[in-house]
Design a protein around this motif. Structure first.
Motif, mmCIF file in Angstrom:
data_model
loop_
_atom_site.group_PDB
_atom_site.id
_atom_site.type_symbol
_atom_site.label_atom_id
_atom_site.label_comp_id
_atom_site.label_asym_id
_atom_site.label_seq_id
_atom_site.Cartn_x
_atom_site.Cartn_y
_atom_site.Cartn_z
ATOM 1 N N GLU A 179 0.823 -1.209 0.000
ATOM 2 C CA GLU A 179 0.000 0.000 0.000
ATOM 3 C C GLU A 179 0.856 1.257 0.000
ATOM 4 O O GLU A 179 0.585 2.215 -0.740
ATOM 5 N N TYR A 180 1.910 1.273 0.813
ATOM 6 C CA TYR A 180 2.768 2.467 0.871
ATOM 7 C C TYR A 180 3.575 2.637 -0.414
ATOM 8 O O TYR A 180 3.858 3.764 -0.831
ATOM 9 N N CYS A 181 3.927 1.512 -1.046
ATOM 10 C CA CYS A 181 4.576 1.613 -2.355
ATOM 11 C C CYS A 181 3.634 2.261 -3.365
ATOM 12 O O CYS A 181 4.032 3.146 -4.145
ATOM 13 N N LYS A 182 2.380 1.844 -3.315
ATOM 14 C CA LYS A 182 1.368 2.409 -4.210
ATOM 15 C C LYS A 182 1.229 3.913 -3.986
ATOM 16 O O LYS A 182 1.121 4.690 -4.938
ATOM 17 N N ARG A 183 1.248 4.337 -2.733
ATOM 18 C CA ARG A 183 1.088 5.763 -2.419
ATOM 19 C C ARG A 183 2.313 6.574 -2.833
ATOM 20 O O ARG A 183 2.230 7.785 -2.999
ATOM 21 N N CYS A 184 3.423 5.871 -3.024
ATOM 22 C CA CYS A 184 4.628 6.535 -3.537
ATOM 23 C C CYS A 184 4.670 6.535 -5.059
ATOM 24 O O CYS A 184 5.618 7.055 -5.664
ATOM 25 N N GLY A 185 3.660 5.928 -5.684
ATOM 26 C CA GLY A 185 3.623 5.852 -7.136
ATOM 27 C C GLY A 185 4.428 4.696 -7.691
ATOM 28 O O GLY A 185 4.767 4.700 -8.884
ATOM 29 N N LEU A 186 4.718 3.698 -6.862
ATOM 30 C CA LEU A 186 5.524 2.554 -7.282
ATOM 31 C C LEU A 186 4.634 1.382 -7.660
ATOM 32 O O LEU A 186 3.635 1.107 -6.989
ATOM 33 N N ASN A 187 4.989 0.689 -8.704
ATOM 34 C CA ASN A 187 4.281 -0.518 -9.106
ATOM 35 C C ASN A 187 5.052 -1.739 -8.619
ATOM 36 O O ASN A 187 6.172 -1.992 -9.070
ATOM 37 N N VAL A 188 4.469 -2.453 -7.702
ATOM 38 C CA VAL A 188 5.130 -3.665 -7.198
ATOM 39 C C VAL A 188 4.190 -4.851 -7.385
ATOM 40 O O VAL A 188 2.962 -4.699 -7.375
ATOM 41 N N ASN A 189 4.777 -5.995 -7.552
ATOM 42 C CA ASN A 189 4.013 -7.231 -7.704
ATOM 43 C C ASN A 189 3.690 -7.780 -6.321
ATOM 44 O O ASN A 189 4.592 -8.020 -5.520
#
Length: 353
Positions: free
Chosen positions: A86-96
């Motif tokens: 979720e925090y990666c998403k809020r940073c604009g990061l795409n993670v699997n």
């Protein structure tokens, strides 16, 4: 009922069902002991207070004797994984989401570290606009935790890991302390309730309350009383509750908290046939005694000392409350009303000579 039948009811249907099966009378066992108030240091007997004031005390679940009581099953490893994503998403990061936890943690840590080196803060590292004020506050708290832990450890990876751990602890505490609880039985003759700490091994007393469904002054009490759900299974609510973490509490979330926490106990406790009053916590207050349904009878424990018996009888007479002594059944392992009036009992009469 089967567990999935209850779960599928949802909050509204379960609440209506509860009113249909609610007993006309509820009972609460009291130890009749003096304790020291942690806040004032003064000695008080809260059992006597409950009888004299017709109130019940709302406890926090952390004070109960069941270590599982109101404890919602949220696995930390899954929680950590989902929150890192979720925090990666809020940073604009795409993670699997299928990536190992360590890899996702490294991606987030590097992003926070690089941003901090350039800006000397983490204030605007999240580029995704918060969907609510709750989410905005959650972002700020998490980033504050990271900075605090960074100042302690001087290690960004440890700071992020510790921040997630602190967030998890806070969330679990908030779920458990969303409300306070008062517990009731459906019979005044339970040996297990009389014999345990609830009634001080038969030395305490039991109060009978008569439920008044139509009385306006008891509306909040009536609509916040529920039966316990007993099972062997603890539902894993991790994914669902994590998804709701930064949102305002809705009826669906409240039902999950009730069904999987506040109203769920091990089948080992089914003998209590417990009903619970659940009321939300309100900030700023410290008095958790609330007026309850009228007291219509008091049952005096089989081993209650004459001096205490005299005191309870005097209170009952003063408030015009019927009372009766409890005794052992001579033929069955059961407790029953004593046919002799307490004042006529030889033991009591001898004490008062």
């Amino acid at each position: 009922m089967k567990l999935d039948e209850v779960q599928n009811m949802g909050y509204e249907k379960f609440s209506l069902y509860s009113k249909k099966i609610m007993p006309l009378r509820l009972y609460r066992y009291y130890p009749n002991l003096e304790t020291v108030d942690k806040n004032t240091g003064k000695t008080a007997n809260y059992s006597i207070q409950a009888l004299e004031e017709n109130t019940v005390f709302l406890q926090t679940p952390t004070a109960f004797d069941d270590v599982y009581d109101s404890d919602i099953n949220v696995e930390y490893s899954i929680y950590e994984h989902l929150r890192l994503i979720e925090y990666c998403k809020r940073c604009g990061l795409n993670v699997n989401k299928n990536q190992p936890l360590e890899d996702i943690g490294n991606v987030l840590t590097k992003t926070l570290y690089d941003y901090y080196l350039v800006n000397n803060s983490l204030d605007n590292v999240f580029i995704e606009k918060p969907s609510s004020e709750s989410e905005n506050l959650a972002n700020q708290i998490f980033l504050k935790y990271v900075i605090i832990e960074l100042n302690k450890t001087h290690d960004f990876a440890k700071a992020v890991a510790n921040a997630i751990q602190s967030e998890y602890s806070d969330y679990m505490s908030s779920l458990k302390n969303t409300f306070r609880i008062s517990c009731f039985a459906t019979t005044p003759y339970s040996q297990l309730m009389w014999g345990g700490s609830y009634a001080n091994c038969h030395k305490g007393f039991c109060i009978e309350y008569t439920v008044l469904p139509d009385a306006k002054e008891y509306k909040d009490i009536y609509f916040n009383l529920f039966p316990m759900i007993y099972s062997k299974i603890r539902t894993d609510m991790t994914a669902k509750l994590v998804s709701f973490k930064d949102e305002n509490i809705t009826e669906d979330v409240l039902w999950d908290i009730y069904f999987s926490g506040a109203l769920r106990k091990s089948i080992d406790w089914a003998f209590q046939n417990e009903w619970r009053l659940l009321l939300p916590l309100h900030g700023g207050g410290s008095n958790y005694n609330v007026k309850f349904f009228p007291i219509t009878k008091v049952y005096l424990g089989n081993r209650m000392e004459p001096e205490n018996r005299k005191k309870i009888i005097e209170i009952c007479n003063k408030k015009n409350i019927p009372y009766v002594g409890i005794k052992r059944n001579s033929q069955y392992f059961e407790m029953q009303d004593c046919e002799i009036k307490c004042e006529d009992c030889p033991q009591y009469k001898n004490f008062n000579k």
